[in-house]
Design a protein around this motif. Structure first.
Motif, PDB file in Angstrom:
ATOM      1  N   SER A   6      45.299  31.187  53.407  1.00  0.00           N
ATOM      2  CA  SER A   6      44.832  30.312  54.485  1.00  0.00           C
ATOM      3  C   SER A   6      44.910  28.847  54.100  1.00  0.00           C
ATOM      4  O   SER A   6      45.272  27.991  54.911  1.00  0.00           O
ATOM      5  N   CYS A   7      44.576  28.544  52.860  1.00  0.00           N
ATOM      6  CA  CYS A   7      44.601  27.155  52.393  1.00  0.00           C
ATOM      7  C   CYS A   7      45.006  27.143  50.913  1.00  0.00           C
ATOM      8  O   CYS A   7      44.153  27.035  50.030  1.00  0.00           O
ATOM      9  N   PRO A   8      46.310  27.271  50.634  1.00  0.00           N
ATOM     10  CA  PRO A   8      46.749  27.350  49.235  1.00  0.00           C
ATOM     11  C   PRO A   8      46.416  26.079  48.457  1.00  0.00           C
ATOM     12  O   PRO A   8      46.532  24.970  48.981  1.00  0.00           O
ATOM     13  N   SER A   9      45.987  26.270  47.218  1.00  0.00           N
ATOM     14  CA  SER A   9      45.662  25.135  46.353  1.00  0.00           C
ATOM     15  C   SER A   9      46.932  24.542  45.773  1.00  0.00           C
ATOM     16  O   SER A   9      48.028  25.103  45.895  1.00  0.00           O
ATOM     17  N   LEU A  10      46.780  23.413  45.101  1.00  0.00           N
ATOM     18  CA  LEU A  10      47.924  22.775  44.449  1.00  0.00           C
ATOM     19  C   LEU A  10      48.546  23.700  43.404  1.00  0.00           C
ATOM     20  O   LEU A  10      49.771  23.730  43.242  1.00  0.00           O
ATOM     21  N   SER A  11      47.714  24.474  42.710  1.00  0.00           N
ATOM     22  CA  SER A  11      48.229  25.425  41.717  1.00  0.00           C
ATOM     23  C   SER A  11      49.155  26.445  42.360  1.00  0.00           C
ATOM     24  O   SER A  11      50.170  26.837  41.774  1.00  0.00           O
ATOM     25  N   SER A  12      48.816  26.872  43.578  1.00  0.00           N
ATOM     26  CA  SER A  12      49.655  27.836  44.294  1.00  0.00           C
ATOM     27  C   SER A  12      50.985  27.209  44.689  1.00  0.00           C
ATOM     28  O   SER A  12      52.055  27.827  44.546  1.00  0.00           O
ATOM     29  N   TRP A  36      38.578  40.276  36.107  1.00  0.00           N
ATOM     30  CA  TRP A  36      39.699  40.835  36.873  1.00  0.00           C
ATOM     31  C   TRP A  36      40.884  39.866  36.869  1.00  0.00           C
ATOM     32  O   TRP A  36      42.045  40.284  36.718  1.00  0.00           O
ATOM     33  N   ASN A  37      40.598  38.584  37.034  1.00  0.00           N
ATOM     34  CA  ASN A  37      41.672  37.590  37.075  1.00  0.00           C
ATOM     35  C   ASN A  37      42.436  37.515  35.758  1.00  0.00           C
ATOM     36  O   ASN A  37      43.653  37.331  35.738  1.00  0.00           O
ATOM     37  N   VAL A  38      41.699  37.635  34.645  1.00  0.00           N
ATOM     38  CA  VAL A  38      42.355  37.613  33.328  1.00  0.00           C
ATOM     39  C   VAL A  38      43.307  38.794  33.201  1.00  0.00           C
ATOM     40  O   VAL A  38      44.446  38.650  32.730  1.00  0.00           O
ATOM     41  N   MET A  39      42.870  39.973  33.648  1.00  0.00           N
ATOM     42  CA  MET A  39      43.722  41.160  33.565  1.00  0.00           C
ATOM     43  C   MET A  39      44.956  41.013  34.463  1.00  0.00           C
ATOM     44  O   MET A  39      46.081  41.334  34.050  1.00  0.00           O
ATOM     45  N   ILE A  40      44.759  40.517  35.666  1.00  0.00           N
ATOM     46  CA  ILE A  40      45.886  40.327  36.592  1.00  0.00           C
ATOM     47  C   ILE A  40      46.867  39.302  36.021  1.00  0.00           C
ATOM     48  O   ILE A  40      48.083  39.511  36.027  1.00  0.00           O
ATOM     49  N   GLY A  41      46.322  38.199  35.500  1.00  0.00           N
ATOM     50  CA  GLY A  41      47.171  37.174  34.892  1.00  0.00           C
ATOM     51  C   GLY A  41      47.902  37.689  33.666  1.00  0.00           C
ATOM     52  O   GLY A  41      49.066  37.358  33.434  1.00  0.00           O
ATOM     53  N   GLY A  42      47.229  38.517  32.872  1.00  0.00           N
ATOM     54  CA  GLY A  42      47.838  39.075  31.662  1.00  0.00           C
ATOM     55  C   GLY A  42      49.027  39.965  31.985  1.00  0.00           C
ATOM     56  O   GLY A  42      50.083  39.867  31.343  1.00  0.00           O
ATOM     57  N   PHE A  84      34.836  43.375  44.560  1.00  0.00           N
ATOM     58  CA  PHE A  84      35.039  41.979  44.168  1.00  0.00           C
ATOM     59  C   PHE A  84      36.047  41.327  45.100  1.00  0.00           C
ATOM     60  O   PHE A  84      37.093  41.908  45.394  1.00  0.00           O
ATOM     61  N   GLU A  85      35.723  40.141  45.555  1.00  0.00           N
ATOM     62  CA  GLU A  85      36.597  39.426  46.470  1.00  0.00           C
ATOM     63  C   GLU A  85      37.577  38.552  45.683  1.00  0.00           C
ATOM     64  O   GLU A  85      37.158  37.707  44.891  1.00  0.00           O
ATOM     65  N   PRO A  86      38.900  38.749  45.867  1.00  0.00           N
ATOM     66  CA  PRO A  86      39.870  37.895  45.170  1.00  0.00           C
ATOM     67  C   PRO A  86      39.670  36.427  45.549  1.00  0.00           C
ATOM     68  O   PRO A  86      39.339  36.119  46.706  1.00  0.00           O
ATOM     69  N   ASN A  87      39.858  35.538  44.587  1.00  0.00           N
ATOM     70  CA  ASN A  87      39.749  34.112  44.867  1.00  0.00           C
ATOM     71  C   ASN A  87      41.100  33.431  44.660  1.00  0.00           C
ATOM     72  O   ASN A  87      42.119  34.090  44.460  1.00  0.00           O
ATOM     73  N   GLU A  88      41.097  32.128  44.682  1.00  0.00           N
ATOM     74  CA  GLU A  88      42.347  31.371  44.559  1.00  0.00           C
ATOM     75  C   GLU A  88      43.076  31.679  43.253  1.00  0.00           C
ATOM     76  O   GLU A  88      44.295  31.816  43.228  1.00  0.00           O
ATOM     77  N   VAL A  89      42.305  31.808  42.167  1.00  0.00           N
ATOM     78  CA  VAL A  89      42.913  32.108  40.862  1.00  0.00           C
ATOM     79  C   VAL A  89      43.619  33.460  40.899  1.00  0.00           C
ATOM     80  O   VAL A  89      44.708  33.624  40.337  1.00  0.00           O
ATOM     81  N   THR A  90      43.017  34.434  41.576  1.00  0.00           N
ATOM     82  CA  THR A  90      43.633  35.762  41.710  1.00  0.00           C
ATOM     83  C   THR A  90      45.009  35.653  42.338  1.00  0.00           C
ATOM     84  O   THR A  90      45.992  36.212  41.839  1.00  0.00           O
TER      85      THR A  90
END
Length: 556
Positions: A381-387, A322-328, A350-356
Motif C-alpha cells: 500500500s505504501c512501499p518504503s524507500l528500502s522497498s 520471523w523477519n530474520v529467518m525470512i531474510g536469511g 504475526f502480522e508481516p511488516n515493511e521489513v518482512t
C-alpha cells in the motif's frame, strides 16, 4: 492544627513517593479533596509527583490543570511525569508553558528528547540552555553526547568535550562513557580509545560502547579482543554486551573467525558458536533480544540449519525473529523457503511488516525472479524507500536497466525522496545503457540533494560520464569533491583509460599514491591495462606498477 495536618500529609506523601506505594495515591487524593487541601500548592505538587512515580501522567496533568497557584515545582512534577512515560509531545508542551526554568528543567527535557530519537531537538535545546547561562550537569552532558553520537555530529561532541573539561567532568563515569560512545559512533576510534584509556574505571557500558565503535569501523578483530578483555578482567557480562558481541560475529567475514572442518568442508563461525554457549552458560537462553541476535548471526553467515534449530527451540518469538529467518533464506537464494516462513508467520498470528516485505522482495531479486518481486512491490500500500531500492537493485543486477530508470522516474512522480543508494543504482543503469540525458536528469536531482557530495554517488557520476565519453564532465565531478576515497580515484582512472587517455590515467594513479591513498587490486588492474596500451614510456610505467603491486600484495 491545620499546619500539623499539612505537615503530616506532606510527610506521608513523601513516604509514598520514596517507597513507591502506588495504591495510596487515590486515598490521599480523596483525603485532600475532602479536607479542602487543594489550595495547598506544596501538597498538590507532592500528589502530582506521586502520580508521576506511579506511571500515571494523565492524572498528574489533570491535577496540574486544576491547580491555580502553580510554581516551578508544579511544572517540574508534571514535566517529569511525561518525560518518564516518553510522551514527548505533552512534555514539550508543558516545557514551553513554563514561566521560568532551571538546570533541572533543561536536563529533564534534553534527556527525554535524546532518549526518544529527537537528537537534533535535544542539541538545539542544549544550545539554548547554554545561552541562558545555565550550567549543564553530568546527566545533561551525557544525554547531549548521546544525541551527538546519534546524529554523528562530532563537532558538537567536541564542544561538549571542551565543556566537560572546563567543568572537571571529563573523568566522570557517566560523562566519560558518553564521550567514548560519541566518538565511537562518529567513527573517531582513536579518540574513543584515548578516552577509554583515561577513564579511572570501566564497566560493561564502557566496554560495550568501545566494542560497538570498533565494530562500526570494521575493526572486527579488535572489537572481539575488547570483549575477551572484558571477560578476562571480570567485568559483568550482561545481555547488552552479549548482543553487541554477536553483532561483531555477524559482521565478521568468513576469513575473520572461521575454520574449515576437513570431514565435511563446511564453514563454522567458531566465535559465534562460543558466544552462543556463553549465552546458555550465563542463563540468557530465554532472552528474546539475545536469541534474535543469535538468529541474525547465523543467518548472516548463511548457517540456516543452526538458525532453524534455534528458532524451533525458542520459548518466545517476535516479528523480528520471523523477519530474520525470512531474510536469511533470501540471502541463501531460497525464495520458496522465505515465502514458506511468511505463511507460517501469518498462521502463528504475526502480522508481516515493511521489513518482512523488503526481505521477501530481496529474496525474489536474489533468485532472479524480478517479476514476482514487482508483483509483491505493487501489492504494498505504501512501499518504503528500502522497498524501492530493493526493486531498483533487482532490475539493475538482472540487467533490466530500462525498468530501473522507469522505476526511478515513478519514484519522482510519487514524491518519494531518494537516498545515496537510489542514486548510485540508477546512475549505474544509465551508464550501462549509455543514457546520457537520463544521467544528466539524475545529476540535476542530485544538485538539490546533499547526496551530491557523497563519495559513493560521485563515483557513479564519474562512471556515467566516462562511459558516455564525457570525460571532461567526469573530471569536473571529481575536481569538485571536498574529499576522495579509493573508489573515486579508481572510477576516475578507469574512465580515463576507457577513453584512451592512458598517460593521463597513470598521472592520476601517481597522484593517488602521493595523497597517501592505498591502491586496491582494482587500481593495479586498471593501471596494468593502461600501461600495456599506453604510448611512449609504456614499459617504464608497467614496470613501476609491477613493483608497486609486489610491494603492496606479494611481499607480505
Amino acid at each position: 492544627m491545620q499546619s500539623k495536618t499539612s505537615s503530616y500529609l506532606a510527610n506521608l506523601l513523601q513516604f509514598c513517593i520514596d517507597n513507591k506505594i502506588h495504591k495510596a495515591r487515590k486515598i490521599l487524593h480523596a483525603y485532600l479533596l475532602r479536607t479542602n487541601q487543594f489550595s495547598n500548592t506544596f501538597l498538590v505538587n507532592r500528589l502530582i509527583e506521586l502520580y508521576s512515580k506511579c506511571g500515571h501522567p494523565t492524572s498528574a496533568h489533570l491535577l496540574f490543570d486544576q491547580l491555580s497557584a502553580r510554581n516551578i515545582y508544579t511544572y517540574h512534577a508534571v514535566l517529569d511525569a511525561y518525560c518518564k512515560s516518553n510522551d514527548i509531545d505533552n512534555a514539550y508542551e508543558v516545557f514551553a508553558q513554563m514561566p521560568e526554568r532551571n538546570s533541572v528543567t533543561w536536563n529533564l527535557i534534553i534527556t527525554a528528547l535524546s532518549h526518544n530519537g529527537f537528537e537534533k531537538k535535544a542539541l538545539e535545546n542544549f544550545y539554548l540552555m547554554m545561552m541562558g547561562g545555565f550550567v549543564p550537569t553530568r546527566f545533561t552532558l551525557a544525554s547531549v553526547l548521546s544525541a551527538c553520537g546519534g546524529v554523528s555530529d562530532v563537532g558538537c561532541g567536541k564542544e561538549c568535550h571542551g565543556v566537560a573539561i572546563k567543568l572537571g567532568l571529563e573523568g566522570n563515569f557517566f560523562v566519560g562513557n558518553a564521550l567514548l560512545g560519541m566518538y565511537a559512533k562518529c567513527g573517531f576510534v582513536w579518540e574513543a580509545i584515548e578516552i577509554f584509556k583515561g577513564l579511572p574505571e570501566h564497566n560493561e557500558v564502557t566496554f560495550t560502547a568501545m566494542m560497538k565503535g570498533l565494530m562500526e569501523t570494521d575493526r572486527i578483530h579488535e572489537a572481539f579482543d575488547m570483549f575477551k578483555l572484558m571477560h578476562r578482567v571480570g567485568i559483568s557480562i550482561d545481555s547488552v554486551s552479549l548482543s553487541s558481541v554477536l553483532g561483531v560475529c555477524a559482521k565478521s567475514s568468513f576469513e575473520d573467525f572461521v575454520v574449515v572442518n576437513d570431514n565435511d568442508r563446511n564453514w563454522y563461525n567458531v566465535h559465534g558458536k562460543q558466544i552462543h554457549g556463553l549465552v546458555i552458560k550465563l542463563g540468557f537462553e530465554r532472552d528474546l533480544q539475545l536469541n534474535n541476535s543469535l538468529l541474525d548471526m547465523y543467518a548472516k553467515h548463511g548457517d540456516m540449519e543452526c538458525a532453524e534449530m534455534l528458532f524451533d527451540n525458542m520459548s518466545e518469538v517476535s516479528v523480528v525473529s520471523w523477519n530474520v529467518m525470512i531474510g536469511g533464506f533470501g540471502q541463501k537464494y531460497s525464495k520458496e523457503r522465505a515465502l514458506e516462513y511468511m505463511e507460517k508467520m501469518k498462521n502463528h498470528g504475526f502480522e508481516p511488516n515493511e521489513v518482512t516485505y523488503v526481505n521477501l522482495l530481496a529474496a525474489c531479486v536474489k533468485s532472479e525472479d524480478v517479476e514476482t518481486g514487482r508483483q509483491m512491490f505493487d501489492d504494498m500500500s505504501c512501499p518504503s524507500l528500502s522497498s524501492w531500492n530493493a526493486l531498483l537493485s533487482g532490475y539493475s543486477q538482472n540487467e533490466h536497466h530500462k525498468e530501473a530508470v522507469m522505476l526511478f522516474r515513478e519514484m519522482q512522480f510519487r514524491n518519494v525522496q531518494p537516498d545515496r543508494t537510489t542514486f548510485a543504482i540508477v546512475l549505474s543503469s544509465c551508464a550501462q545503457m549509455g543514457l546520457l540525458d537520463g544521467g544528466k536528469q539524475v545529476h540535476a536531482a542530485l544538485l538539490k540533494d546533499v547526496a551530491y557530495t557523497d563519495l559513493y554517488v560521485a563515483s557513479g557520476l564519474i562512471g556515467l560520464y566516462s562511459k558516455c565519453s564525457k570525460i571532461e564532465m567526469a573530471k569536473h565531478v571529481f575536481d569538485e569533491l571536498p574529499q576522495y576515497d579509493v573508489a573515486c580515484w579508481n572510477s576516475m582512472i578507469a574512465g580515463l583509460s576507457l577513453n584512451s587517455l592512458e598517460a593521463e590515467a597513470f598521472i592520476y594513479f601517481k597522484q593517488m599514491l602521493g595523497k597517501g591513498m592505498l591502491p586496491t587490486e582494482f587500481s593495479f588492474a586498471t593501471n596494468a591495462g593502461t600501461t600495456n596500451v599506453s604510448l611512449g614510456c609504456q614499459d617504464q610505467h608497467c614496470e613501476y606498477v609491477k613493483i608497486l603491486f609486489y610491494n603492496r600484495y606479494l611481499a607480505k
